[in-house]
Design an enzyme around this catalytic site. Sequence first.
Site, PDB file in Angstrom:
ATOM      1  N   CYS A   1      24.398  35.912  67.163  1.00 17.44           N
ATOM      2  CA  CYS A   1      24.962  34.557  67.278  1.00 17.44           C
ATOM      3  C   CYS A   1      26.006  34.509  68.390  1.00 17.44           C
ATOM      4  CB  CYS A   1      25.623  34.135  65.966  1.00 17.44           C
ATOM      5  SG  CYS A   1      24.521  34.038  64.550  1.00 17.44           S
TER       6      CYS A   1
ATOM      7  N   CYS B   1      28.171  37.407  63.166  1.00 16.79           N
ATOM      8  CA  CYS B   1      26.791  37.674  63.590  1.00 16.79           C
ATOM      9  C   CYS B   1      26.743  38.016  65.082  1.00 16.79           C
ATOM     10  CB  CYS B   1      25.954  36.443  63.270  1.00 16.79           C
ATOM     11  SG  CYS B   1      24.320  36.390  64.023  1.00 16.79           S
TER      12      CYS B   1
END
Length: 179
Positions: free
Chosen positions: A77, A74
Site C-alpha cells: 500500500c 501495508c
Amino acid sequence: MLLVPLLAVPALIAWKAPADFPPYVKDKTLYADNDLRGKVFKNLVFGKAVHGKVPTAADLKGKVLLIDFWATWCGPCRAVIPELNEWKKKFAKDLVVVGVSDETTGTVKEFMESTPMEYNVTIDPDKTMSKRVGVKGIPHVLVISKDGIVRYQGFPSQPEDPLTTEKLSQIIQANRKLK
C-alpha cells in the site's frame, strides 16, 4: 485459404479502438469476494475525511474515480502512494483519487506526517464499502467511470494485470467519450 481469414476474425473482434476501455483480465486473483468489473458500483460510502474531502456527486460528475483500499502498516500500500500522487496530478481534471483506510484518524494523520498523500484520504472504521466489495487483500483498487461501471479492480502491482499510467489514461480517454 479459409483458415487465414477465419483466424483474422477473432483478432478483429478482440481488438479495441484506443477510445474503448481496456479489456478485463479474467485470469487473475482479485483478493475480493465480489468481482465488480463491468458492473455498476454506486452508493459509495467513504467514511470521514482525514485529508482533502469526501467527494460529493458534484465532485465526481464526469470524472473517473479511483478508490484505493489501504492501510498504514501495508508495505505494498505504501509503495503505491507515490504513483497515486502522480496520477492525481497528471489527471487532475479527469480523476478523483480516494484512499480508504479502516484505521483511526490519529494513525493515518501520524503516517501522513512522513508520507505525503496528495489526494483525498478517508477513514471508514466500519469498513462499509470494503465489506460491499469483499476486500480480502490490500491494496485493492477500483477504477470507476462516470457511468458508475467498475473498469478496473484488483491489486495495482499485480503482474497479470497491473494498473499502469497507460491503462488509467485509456480509461480516462474512454470515459470522456461516454454520453
